[in-house]
Design a protein around this motif. Structure first.
Motif, PDB file in Angstrom:
ATOM      1  N   GLU A 103       0.837  -1.209   0.000  1.00 50.48           N
ATOM      2  CA  GLU A 103       0.000   0.000   0.000  1.00 50.48           C
ATOM      3  C   GLU A 103       0.868   1.253   0.000  1.00 50.48           C
ATOM      4  O   GLU A 103       0.560   2.237  -0.685  1.00 50.48           O
ATOM      5  CB  GLU A 103      -0.922  -0.009   1.213  1.00 50.48           C
ATOM      6  CG  GLU A 103      -1.810   1.226   1.333  1.00 50.48           C
ATOM      7  CD  GLU A 103      -2.724   1.440   0.135  1.00 50.48           C
ATOM      8  OE1 GLU A 103      -3.095   2.608  -0.123  1.00 50.48           O
ATOM      9  OE2 GLU A 103      -3.062   0.464  -0.560  1.00 50.48           O
TER      10      GLU A 103
ATOM     11  N   CYS B 237       2.243   1.880  -3.481  1.00 49.83           N
ATOM     12  CA  CYS B 237       1.213   2.450  -4.360  1.00 49.83           C
ATOM     13  C   CYS B 237       0.982   3.927  -4.055  1.00 49.83           C
ATOM     14  O   CYS B 237       0.881   4.755  -4.981  1.00 49.83           O
ATOM     15  CB  CYS B 237      -0.088   1.674  -4.207  1.00 49.83           C
ATOM     16  SG  CYS B 237      -0.042  -0.023  -4.846  1.00 49.83           S
TER      17      CYS B 237
ATOM     18  N   ARG C 140       1.829   6.912  -6.731  1.00 50.68           N
ATOM     19  CA  ARG C 140       0.767   7.813  -7.191  1.00 50.68           C
ATOM     20  C   ARG C 140       1.099   9.265  -6.907  1.00 50.68           C
ATOM     21  O   ARG C 140       0.629  10.167  -7.612  1.00 50.68           O
ATOM     22  CB  ARG C 140      -0.565   7.429  -6.544  1.00 50.68           C
ATOM     23  CG  ARG C 140      -1.157   6.129  -7.090  1.00 50.68           C
ATOM     24  CD  ARG C 140      -2.614   5.985  -6.690  1.00 50.68           C
ATOM     25  NE  ARG C 140      -2.780   5.799  -5.259  1.00 50.68           N
ATOM     26  CZ  ARG C 140      -2.891   4.618  -4.662  1.00 50.68           C
ATOM     27  NH1 ARG C 140      -2.839   3.499  -5.402  1.00 50.68           N
ATOM     28  NH2 ARG C 140      -3.057   4.527  -3.363  1.00 50.68           N
TER      29      ARG C 140
ATOM     30  N   ARG D 222      -0.345  -4.901  -7.919  1.00 45.58           N
ATOM     31  CA  ARG D 222      -0.800  -3.514  -7.757  1.00 45.58           C
ATOM     32  C   ARG D 222       0.385  -2.567  -7.613  1.00 45.58           C
ATOM     33  O   ARG D 222       0.398  -1.472  -8.191  1.00 45.58           O
ATOM     34  CB  ARG D 222      -1.727  -3.387  -6.552  1.00 45.58           C
ATOM     35  CG  ARG D 222      -3.135  -3.902  -6.777  1.00 45.58           C
ATOM     36  CD  ARG D 222      -4.108  -3.301  -5.780  1.00 45.58           C
ATOM     37  NE  ARG D 222      -3.762  -3.612  -4.403  1.00 45.58           N
ATOM     38  CZ  ARG D 222      -4.220  -4.662  -3.724  1.00 45.58           C
ATOM     39  NH1 ARG D 222      -5.041  -5.517  -4.329  1.00 45.58           N
ATOM     40  NH2 ARG D 222      -3.876  -4.873  -2.482  1.00 45.58           N
ATOM     41  N   ALA D 223       1.379  -2.976  -6.824  1.00 44.06           N
ATOM     42  CA  ALA D 223       2.549  -2.118  -6.617  1.00 44.06           C
ATOM     43  C   ALA D 223       3.334  -1.940  -7.918  1.00 44.06           C
ATOM     44  O   ALA D 223       3.755  -0.826  -8.256  1.00 44.06           O
ATOM     45  CB  ALA D 223       3.439  -2.720  -5.535  1.00 44.06           C
TER      46      ALA D 223
ATOM     47  N   ALA E 164       1.374   0.360 -10.223  1.00 44.59           N
ATOM     48  CA  ALA E 164       1.398   1.750  -9.765  1.00 44.59           C
ATOM     49  C   ALA E 164       2.709   2.426 -10.132  1.00 44.59           C
ATOM     50  O   ALA E 164       2.727   3.575 -10.594  1.00 44.59           O
ATOM     51  CB  ALA E 164       1.174   1.805  -8.254  1.00 44.59           C
TER      52      ALA E 164
END
Length: 365
Positions: free
Chosen positions: A95, A98, A102, A122-123, A126
Motif C-alpha cells: 500500500e 502504491c 501515485r 498492484r505495486a 502503480a
C-alpha cells in the motif's frame, strides 16, 4: 565568429541531489537513513515519517533532516521529496508503494514488497503507470562475493547452473518474543532473501515447483501458536536446476549468509561471516571474529543497493540495468514472493510439493 571553446568554458551546472524521505524509523530505517546521509553520493535526507511519537524526530535530528512528521501525506505532498525509502512493517509495504508512486515519488521498498501476488501486481502497476523507479531491498545482489558469483555465471565460467544453495542464519541466542513475530516471517522476511539469491544466481530461469519443511526447533513451546524458526526449502527451476534454501533464527556463532551455484563447468561460492580477515591462532585453537548484525556483515551491500537506487533516479534506469548486479525491481520481488507463498502452502499441506502456477494469489492468511 563563435569561439569553439565557449561551451567548454561555461561552468557545468551540478546535478541536484536526490531528496529522500524515510517512511519507518525503526532499526532498518535508521540504518538506511544514516547510509543515505553519510555514505551515498548524490542524495540528501529531507524528511522522516513514522506514526510513533518521537521516532521521526529522533532520526531526523540524527541526520539533519529538516522535516519530521507522523503524517505520511505531508511527506508525499512535499515538493522537497523526490524519493521515499519504505522501511515500515512488511504488511504495509504494498500500500505504501502504491501511495508513493501515485504521488510521483521514486520508491525503494524493503523486502518483502508485498505478501500476496495481487498486492505485488498492484505495486508494480502503480510504479509503471507513474514512471517512477521501484527498487526492492534484496541487498545480497550488491555484496561483492555474490556479485562476483553472478559474474562467474554470466561469463560462462560456471557453465549451466545445476545445483544451487542459499542460507540465512540469524545470530543467536535468539531472544525474540514469538507472539510478536508474524506467522510465516521465516519465509516472507528471512528466506525471501534466499529465494531472490537463487533466482539471481540462475538468471533467465523461472521457479516451477517448491517443497518446504519448517518447525519450531529453537522455541518448541511456540509451535502451537504457529511460530516457525527453522526451515528448509527445495526449488526446481524450468532449466532443470535444483536449489536448496535454509534458515534458522539462532546461529550461536554469529550472522551467517552464504550462497553457492554449481554448474556444468565449475562452481562459485559466496558469503563469509567474518567481521575481519584476521584469524587468531592460540591455545584454544584457531579463532575468527564473526559479525553479529546484518547491518555490519552486509554494510557494503546496503550502501551498494542504496547507491544504485539513487543512480537510477539521477541517471536513468537503463544505465543501472546494463550493469551487474542488476537492480532488483518489482518483478524480481514478485518472483521471490511466488516461491515464498508456495513454500508456505507446502508447509500447510504437510510438506507436499507445490507447483508455482498453482500458488494462490490470496497470499498469507
Amino acid at each position: 565568429m563563435t569561439s569553439p571553446f565557449l561551451a567548454a568554458d561555461r561552468p557545468v551546472e551540478p546535478t541536484p541531489p536526490v531528496r529522500v524521505a524515510t517512511v519507518g524509523a525503526g532499526r532498518i530505517g535508521t540504518n538506511h537513513t544514516e547510509l543515505i546521509a553519510h555514505h551515498v553520493h548524490g542524495a540528501v535526507v529531507t524528511a522522516v515519517a513514522d506514526p510513533v511519537d518521537g521516532a521521526a524526530d529522533r532520526l531526523a535530528a540524527a541526520v539533519g533532516a529538516p522535516t519530521a512528521t507522523t503524517d505520511l501525506d505531508e511527506v508525499l505532498a512535499s515538493p522537497d521529496v523526490d524519493a521515499v525509502l519504505i522501511t515500515a512493517p512488511a504488511r504495509s509495504h504494498s500500500e505504501l508503494v502504491c501511495r508513493a508512486a501515485r504521488a510521483g515519488k521514486h520508491v525503494f521498498c524493503e523486502k518483502p514488497m508485498a505478501v500476496s501476488l495481487e498486492e505485488a501486481d498492484r505495486a508494480i502497476t502503480a510504479a509503471r503507470d507513474a514512471c517512477v523507479v521501484l527498487q526492492v531491498g534484496f541487498n545480497r545482489r550488491f555484496a561483492p562475493g555474490f556479485a562476483a558469483a553472478r559474474r562467474a555465471v554470466d561469463d560462462g565460467r560456471v557453465g549451466t547452473p545445476q545445483l544451487l544453495r542459499s542460507l540465512t542464519r540469524d545470530p543467536g541466542p535468539w531472544h525474540g518474543d514469538p507472539s510478536r513475530v508474524p506467522q510465516w516471517t521465516i519465509f516472507l522476511e528471512t528466506l525471501i532473501h534466499d529465494f531472490d539469491t537463487l533466482c539471481f544466481l540462475n538468471p533467465g530461469s523461472a521457479p516451477v515447483a517448491v517443497h518446504a519443511f519448517a518447525d519450531a526447533l529453537i522455541r518448541p513451546d511456540a509451535r502451537d501458536a504457529g511460530h516457525l524458526d527453522t526451515a528448509v526449502v527445495t526449488i526446481t527451476f524450468d532449466n532443470g536446476a535444483m536449489a536448496t534454501a535454509e534458515a534458522s533464527f539462532s546461529a550461536l556463532y554469529g550472522y551467517d549468509v552464504r550462497g553457492e551455484v554449481f554448474g556444468s563447468a565449475g562452481m562459485a561460492t559466496a558469503g563469509d561471516g567474518r567481521s575481519t580477515d584476521m584469524t587468531f591462532h592460540g591455545p584454544r585453537g584457531v579463532e575468527i571474529d564473526t559479525a553479529r548484525r546484518d547491518t555490519d556483515l552486509l554494510h557494503t551491500a546496503y550502501v551498494g543497493e542504496l547507491t544504485a537506487f539513487v543512480d537510477a533516479i539521477r541517471h536513468g534506469d537503463s544505465g543501472v540495468r546494463s550493469a551487474t548486479p542488476a537492480v532488483p525491481d518489482g518483478s524480481d520481488a514478485r518472483k521471490a514472493l511466488q516461491i515464498a507463498l508456495a513454500a508456505i502452502e507446502s508447509v500447510r499441506t504437510g510438506g507436499a510439493a507445490v507447483e508455482i502456477s498453482a500458488t494462490s494469489t490470496a497470499g498469507v492468511r
